[in-house]
Design a protein around this motif. Structure first.
Motif, PDB file in Angstrom:
ATOM      1  N   HIS A  94       3.933   4.125  -1.731  1.00 61.15           N
ATOM      2  CA  HIS A  94       4.138   4.679  -2.731  1.00 61.15           C
ATOM      3  C   HIS A  94       4.595   4.011  -3.974  1.00 61.15           C
ATOM      4  O   HIS A  94       4.334   4.189  -5.035  1.00 61.15           O
ATOM      5  CB  HIS A  94       5.199   6.079  -2.454  1.00 61.15           C
ATOM      6  CG  HIS A  94       4.478   6.828  -1.745  1.00 61.15           C
ATOM      7  ND1 HIS A  94       4.485   6.744  -0.425  1.00 61.15           N
ATOM      8  CD2 HIS A  94       3.888   8.050  -1.818  1.00 61.15           C
ATOM      9  CE1 HIS A  94       3.850   7.879   0.272  1.00 61.15           C
ATOM     10  NE2 HIS A  94       3.397   8.641  -0.800  1.00 61.15           N
ATOM     11  N   GLY A 139       4.926   0.278  -3.737  1.00 55.91           N
ATOM     12  CA  GLY A 139       4.123  -0.919  -3.771  1.00 55.91           C
ATOM     13  C   GLY A 139       2.744  -1.004  -4.339  1.00 55.91           C
ATOM     14  O   GLY A 139       2.280  -1.901  -5.222  1.00 55.91           O
ATOM     15  N   LYS A 185      18.893   9.945   1.152  1.00 61.91           N
ATOM     16  CA  LYS A 185      19.287   8.864   1.903  1.00 61.91           C
ATOM     17  C   LYS A 185      19.953   7.733   1.166  1.00 61.91           C
ATOM     18  O   LYS A 185      20.591   7.261   1.693  1.00 61.91           O
ATOM     19  CB  LYS A 185      18.016   8.300   2.637  1.00 61.91           C
ATOM     20  CG  LYS A 185      16.876   7.442   1.676  1.00 61.91           C
ATOM     21  CD  LYS A 185      16.986   5.964   1.593  1.00 61.91           C
ATOM     22  CE  LYS A 185      15.661   5.718   0.663  1.00 61.91           C
ATOM     23  NZ  LYS A 185      15.993   4.301   0.138  1.00 61.91           N
ATOM     24  N   GLU A 210      12.917  -0.719  -8.241  1.00 66.44           N
ATOM     25  CA  GLU A 210      12.069   0.150  -8.901  1.00 66.44           C
ATOM     26  C   GLU A 210      12.757   1.357  -9.304  1.00 66.44           C
ATOM     27  O   GLU A 210      13.698   1.995  -8.902  1.00 66.44           O
ATOM     28  CB  GLU A 210      11.055   0.686  -7.892  1.00 66.44           C
ATOM     29  CG  GLU A 210      10.006   1.394  -8.434  1.00 66.44           C
ATOM     30  CD  GLU A 210       9.152   1.033  -9.513  1.00 66.44           C
ATOM     31  OE1 GLU A 210       9.523   1.343 -10.733  1.00 66.44           O
ATOM     32  OE2 GLU A 210       8.388   0.164  -9.179  1.00 66.44           O
ATOM     33  N   SER A 224      12.879  -2.630  -3.133  1.00 64.99           N
ATOM     34  CA  SER A 224      13.235  -1.334  -2.490  1.00 64.99           C
ATOM     35  C   SER A 224      14.686  -1.204  -2.868  1.00 64.99           C
ATOM     36  O   SER A 224      15.268  -2.348  -3.342  1.00 64.99           O
ATOM     37  CB  SER A 224      12.975  -1.735  -0.775  1.00 64.99           C
ATOM     38  OG  SER A 224      11.802  -2.159  -0.498  1.00 64.99           O
ATOM     39  N   THR A 225      14.914   0.117  -2.420  1.00 69.88           N
ATOM     40  CA  THR A 225      16.414   0.483  -2.780  1.00 69.88           C
ATOM     41  C   THR A 225      17.247  -0.246  -1.499  1.00 69.88           C
ATOM     42  O   THR A 225      16.863   0.158  -0.569  1.00 69.88           O
ATOM     43  CB  THR A 225      16.455   2.016  -3.041  1.00 69.88           C
ATOM     44  OG1 THR A 225      15.693   2.205  -3.978  1.00 69.88           O
ATOM     45  CG2 THR A 225      17.898   2.495  -3.309  1.00 69.88           C
ATOM     46  N   CYS A 263      10.018  -7.454   8.319  1.00 69.12           N
ATOM     47  CA  CYS A 263       9.148  -8.032   7.259  1.00 69.12           C
ATOM     48  C   CYS A 263       9.490  -9.294   7.292  1.00 69.12           C
ATOM     49  O   CYS A 263       8.649 -10.265   6.903  1.00 69.12           O
ATOM     50  CB  CYS A 263       8.799  -7.016   6.190  1.00 69.12           C
ATOM     51  SG  CYS A 263       9.900  -7.098   4.945  1.00 69.12           S
ATOM     52  N   ASN A 302      -0.141  -0.930   7.293  1.00 65.10           N
ATOM     53  CA  ASN A 302      -1.039   0.236   7.440  1.00 65.10           C
ATOM     54  C   ASN A 302      -2.299   0.285   7.186  1.00 65.10           C
ATOM     55  O   ASN A 302      -2.564   0.058   5.892  1.00 65.10           O
ATOM     56  CB  ASN A 302      -0.165   1.505   6.504  1.00 65.10           C
ATOM     57  CG  ASN A 302      -0.963   2.843   6.831  1.00 65.10           C
ATOM     58  OD1 ASN A 302      -1.769   2.863   7.010  1.00 65.10           O
ATOM     59  ND2 ASN A 302      -0.006   3.772   6.380  1.00 65.10           N
ATOM     60  N   ALA A 354       1.076  -1.182   0.093  1.00 61.11           N
ATOM     61  CA  ALA A 354       0.076  -0.068   0.035  1.00 61.11           C
ATOM     62  C   ALA A 354       0.986   1.388   0.052  1.00 61.11           C
ATOM     63  O   ALA A 354       0.322   2.642   0.044  1.00 61.11           O
ATOM     64  CB  ALA A 354      -0.859   0.123   1.193  1.00 61.11           C
ATOM     65  N   LEU A 357       0.161  -6.772   0.666  1.00 56.90           N
ATOM     66  CA  LEU A 357       0.110  -7.109   2.155  1.00 56.90           C
ATOM     67  C   LEU A 357       0.830  -5.869   2.709  1.00 56.90           C
ATOM     68  O   LEU A 357       1.959  -5.255   2.193  1.00 56.90           O
ATOM     69  CB  LEU A 357       1.124  -8.170   2.120  1.00 56.90           C
ATOM     70  CG  LEU A 357       1.807  -8.667   3.843  1.00 56.90           C
ATOM     71  CD1 LEU A 357       0.609  -8.604   4.325  1.00 56.90           C
ATOM     72  CD2 LEU A 357       2.462  -9.838   3.595  1.00 56.90           C
TER      73      LEU A 357
END
Ligand SMILES: NC(=O)c1ccc[n+]([C@@H]2O[C@H](COP(=O)([O-])OP(=O)(O)OC[C@H]3O[C@@H](n4cnc5c(N)ncnc54)[C@H](O)[C@@H]3O)[C@@H](O)[C@H]2O)c1
Length: 391
Positions: A14, A16, A259, A149, A122-123, A104, A36, A12, A33
């Motif tokens: 940005h 995913g 980051k 991504e 993910s990065t 996770c 949130n 859910a 999944l």
């Protein structure tokens, strides 16, 4: 491809949610999944939790297909390919914080079956994919792939099918499985090793961050010399292809660029001078503006209006937005600070644009939202580092 089941963990978020929608609309059976509950509820009801071009249209289409929502893993994940899109922030020491990934994975392990494919999207800090492979394989023999991504936030549906997909995997069979999935949404697949792919993603974000730093440093150099950087940029670029990549000056912020540059800085044991300098320049631009204003005005007597609080143009996301850094400093110096943004819905202190314009003595364009392009401002100073507002 026989098994078309995919679970998107962080589904859910940005990255995913748009990815889940794209796969569902390509005929995959997708389980979103995410822990949130609020963003899950919105998505389930056809509401995009954040701004995404063509998001609602594509979400509604996907809801008529196979798109299911879960807040906890259970047996439904056992016969699917799992794609991980949780956050990978840096901590208070600017070092990678792996806790979301580790947590996770620990939650998944009881339900994972031997031979399953886990794809990291993910990065990540260099070495995370190999770490994941060994960590999982102490408990369950699984395959791991890293397929990051690359879309620009907010424009997934425009970009995702146009960009080549980089695939790196722990084995030939993991590579084959990942290819069977991504070839349905990408026209071109590029293969490399796990670490090469991890570096490729971090390099591209650090590269963009440093390009913005060059422009911001030039802006401050020109400004100190009493010159307008945007005029110099315009004449430099005019008909001159080698200067095409010079961006405008402006706040370089958001949840990724800083980051990811810091992840490389940490990996290099702080031997990444361009990354380090880029951070000092981009974050320092805010301080430069404050110093400049303080030299010119008695700020205690001035009302200041900040135009745009999202981290970038046409976006509703305020994560790591430099507008808030500027606001924080100005609050202790100015008479009042007013903030506005046409897209941000998460800040109840924002005021309407007209109210801000009527109350402020000095305006600062923090984010070049299109709405601000034709602002007609009379008898007030406006600081427009972007050179965006039509003169
Ligand atoms: N935002 C971008 O434009 C962008 C672009 C490319 C790559 N990335 C990378 O993608 C990753 C995700 O970024 P994002 O912006 O989508 O973050 P996000 O915070 O919007 O999404 C992460 C989601 O993961 C969920 N989550 C976290 N831990 C969980 C758990 N244990 N179980 C279930 N759900 C869990 C969160 O609730 C959230 O919805 C990061 O590594 C980021 O660097 C982001």
């Amino acid at each position: 491809m026989k098994n078309k089941k995919i679970t998107v963990l962080g589904g859910a978020g940005h990255i995913g949610l748009p990815l889940s929608i794209v796969f569902a609309n390509k005929g995959f059976d997708v389980s979103v999944l995410d822990n949130n509950l609020e963003t899950l509820r919105l998505a389930k009801n056809g509401i995009m939790p954040f701004k995404e071009k063509d998001g609602v249209k594509n979400l509604k289409k996907a809801l008529k297909r196979k798109l299911n929502f879960y807040s906890k893993p259970s047996n439904f994940i056992s016969d699917s390919t799992i794609i991980i899109t949780v956050g990978t922030p840096v901590d208070e020491f600017l070092n990678p914080d792996m806790s979301q990934i580790k947590n996770c994975i620990d939650e998944l392990i009881p339900f994972i079956k031997k031979g399953q494919l886990i794809i990291l999207r993910s990065t990540v800090y260099p070495g995370t994919s190999e770490w994941l492979f060994h960590y999982l394989n102490k408990k369950k023999k699984c395959h791991v792939a890293f397929c990051h991504e690359r879309v620009i936030q907010g424009y997934t549906f425009d970009e995702i099918e146009k960009l080549p997909q980089i695939i790196a995997a722990s084995s030939n069979s993991a590579q084959k499985k990942a290819t069977e999935i991504f070839e349905k949404i990408s026209k071109k697949i590029v293969y490399c090793s796990l670490k090469e792919a991890e570096f490729s993603k971090l390099f591209s974000n650090a590269f963009r961050y440093s390009q913005f730093a060059v422009a911001n440093e030039f802006y401050m150099l020109a400004d100190r010399a009493g010159l307008d950087f945007n005029r110099i940029r315009k004449i430099t670029k005019e008909g001159y292809p080698r200067a095409e990549g010079l961006p405008s000056a402006g706040f370089a912020a958001g949840p990724c660029l800083l980051k990811d540059t810091m992840q490389l800085l940490s990996f290099s044991r702080n031997n990444f001078s361009i990354g380090n300098s880029s951070m000092l320049v981009n974050e320092g631009l805010v301080l430069y503006l404050i110093d400049k204003l303080e030299k010119k005005y008695d700020l205690k007597k001035k009302n200041i209006g900040l135009l745009g609080m999202a981290f970038k143009a046409e976006c509703d996301d305020t994560r790591s937005s430099l507008s808030y850094k500027l606001k924080k400093f100005l609050i202790s110096k100015a008479k009042n600070v007013f903030c506005t943004d046409p897209f941000v819905k998460t800040d109840n202190k924002l005021v309407k644009l007209n109210y801000l314009l009527s109350k402020s003595d000095i305006l600062i364009l923090c984010v070049p939202h299109k709405k601000y392009r034709n602002l007609k401002i009379k008898n007030k100073e406006i600081i427009d580092i972007w050179g965006f507002i039509k003169k």
